[in-house]
Write a protein that holds these residues in place. Sequence first.
Motif, short mmCIF file in Angstrom:
data_model
loop_
_atom_site.label_atom_id
_atom_site.label_comp_id
_atom_site.label_asym_id
_atom_site.label_seq_id
_atom_site.Cartn_x
_atom_site.Cartn_y
_atom_site.Cartn_z
N LEU A 200 0.81 -1.22 0.00
CA LEU A 200 0.00 0.00 0.00
C LEU A 200 0.85 1.28 0.00
O LEU A 200 0.35 2.36 0.34
N ASN A 201 2.11 1.17 -0.39
CA ASN A 201 2.97 2.35 -0.51
C ASN A 201 3.15 2.66 -1.99
O ASN A 201 3.78 1.89 -2.72
N PRO A 202 2.61 3.79 -2.49
CA PRO A 202 2.68 4.08 -3.93
C PRO A 202 4.06 4.55 -4.41
O PRO A 202 4.28 4.64 -5.61
N GLU A 203 4.97 4.84 -3.49
CA GLU A 203 6.29 5.32 -3.90
C GLU A 203 6.97 4.28 -4.79
O GLU A 203 7.11 3.12 -4.41
N GLY A 204 7.38 4.72 -5.99
CA GLY A 204 8.05 3.82 -6.93
C GLY A 204 7.11 3.14 -7.89
O GLY A 204 7.57 2.50 -8.84
N TYR A 205 5.80 3.26 -7.67
CA TYR A 205 4.83 2.55 -8.51
C TYR A 205 4.00 3.49 -9.39
O TYR A 205 3.09 3.03 -10.08
N LEU A 206 4.31 4.77 -9.37
CA LEU A 206 3.64 5.74 -10.26
C LEU A 206 4.59 5.96 -11.43
O LEU A 206 5.50 6.79 -11.36
N TYR A 207 4.38 5.22 -12.50
CA TYR A 207 5.38 5.14 -13.57
C TYR A 207 5.66 6.48 -14.23
O TYR A 207 4.73 7.22 -14.58
N PRO A 208 6.95 6.80 -14.43
CA PRO A 208 7.31 8.06 -15.08
C PRO A 208 7.08 8.00 -16.59
O PRO A 208 7.68 7.17 -17.28
N ALA A 209 6.20 8.84 -17.08
CA ALA A 209 5.87 8.88 -18.51
C ALA A 209 5.05 10.13 -18.76
O ALA A 209 4.80 10.92 -17.84
N LYS A 228 -0.87 1.01 -13.11
CA LYS A 228 -1.01 -0.03 -14.12
C LYS A 228 0.14 -0.01 -15.11
O LYS A 228 0.61 -1.06 -15.57
N LYS A 229 0.63 1.19 -15.44
CA LYS A 229 1.76 1.30 -16.34
C LYS A 229 3.00 0.63 -15.74
O LYS A 229 3.75 -0.07 -16.44
N THR A 230 3.21 0.81 -14.45
CA THR A 230 4.33 0.16 -13.78
C THR A 230 4.17 -1.36 -13.84
O THR A 230 5.13 -2.09 -14.13
N VAL A 231 2.97 -1.84 -13.57
CA VAL A 231 2.71 -3.28 -13.61
C VAL A 231 2.92 -3.82 -15.02
O VAL A 231 3.52 -4.90 -15.21
N ASP A 232 2.47 -3.08 -16.03
CA ASP A 232 2.64 -3.52 -17.42
C ASP A 232 4.12 -3.60 -17.80
O ASP A 232 4.56 -4.54 -18.47
N VAL A 233 4.90 -2.59 -17.39
CA VAL A 233 6.34 -2.59 -17.68
C VAL A 233 7.01 -3.75 -16.97
O VAL A 233 7.89 -4.43 -17.53
N ALA A 234 6.61 -4.00 -15.73
CA ALA A 234 7.18 -5.12 -14.97
C ALA A 234 6.93 -6.45 -15.69
O ALA A 234 7.82 -7.32 -15.75
N LYS A 235 5.73 -6.59 -16.26
CA LYS A 235 5.43 -7.82 -16.99
C LYS A 235 6.24 -7.91 -18.28
O LYS A 235 6.74 -8.98 -18.63
N SER A 236 6.35 -6.78 -18.99
CA SER A 236 7.07 -6.81 -20.26
C SER A 236 8.55 -7.11 -20.07
O SER A 236 9.18 -7.72 -20.93
#
Length: 384
Positions: A200-209, A228-236
Amino acid sequence: MSTTGDPMGPSGLDLIMDGTSEPDHTPGRRRAERPPRPPWGRRIIALAVVVVLVIAVVVVGGKVKDRFFSSAEDYTGQGTGQVVVTIPPGADGQKIATILYDAGVVKSADAFYQLALKDARFQSIQAGSFNLRKEMSAEWAMRELTDRGNRAEGKVTIPEGSRVGQIVAAIAKNTDITEEELTAALDKPETLGLPAVAQLNPEGYLYPATYEVEPGTTATELLRRMVKKTVDVAKSLDISTRAKALGLTGEEVLTVASILEFEGKLDQDYPKIARVLYNRIADGMPLQLDSTVSYVSGREGDVWTTPEERANPSLYNTYQNPGLPPGPIGSPGEKTIEAALNPAEGSWLYFLATDLETGETTFSNTYAEHVKACKAAFGADTQC
């Protein structure tokens, strides 16, 4: 037979119209009499009424014709200047035509409305804000409203390494979303779609774009997109599998990547700095990173610390605590994430930015080599 016509008898024209050739003198029958004509005054009044009715029909019919069939007033050409027009959700042709007229885009609402009735392009107009020009023809207004390139969504660019506070400020500055709304959304992290490892800590998970933010977007909706962008990049990048090969978790990879954003400046140095961190962890050495200490202090910009800050017992103080801090210290981009997953080969234990302007960094295997590089770059009297 008398050749003198009876002044009260029928005329030749009357007989022809009656279908007989001679007067009818049959006993018991009377000649049909013409109804008496109304007085001249009454005839004049009736004629006036007819004239008025004709005029009314012409006038009213003319207005109907002007409204539905005539060519409404319209500008010519592409227009001049610039105006932002917002089309609300569910707006029909009349509503949009009125909005354009009120904004000075078209010369008359009818000009655009009549075009919308017969032009299939109208169906593709979506709600949102558009960059248009004033005094445009209805045709050009239709073109511009159906060209996505004219949409005036708010755009916000989040640089790599940005922290939550910086991200909030950037969004509030460039969109209609306020800091208060963003803070309220962040106070409910369970609504942001964060992965379990984030705790539940958003630091680092708000993808820079760069994000396009349409009117009406809520703070929660935008923050969820960033997560979601961070999660998508992590998957890719297949972070989960590749992190295990390094003996790390996906959270730890993001933490390393976030540190690289602050400790490095040149792309080619990111994998080397990652190797230094892994070598020190493997040897049981504290990381001694000013970037993690200044994170606790809330300092932005240059990475440096004071003795008092380095004495802070926070878990982010890598002078006082071994290993990685408990989480990311900013939002890493794809380059630093890839560097954290694919560190360079080497036995370095130290790194030092020896040219603060260019970001040139020197890597050393021993403390003696590190001190020598430090004094060579900043002077013999420098405390290294």
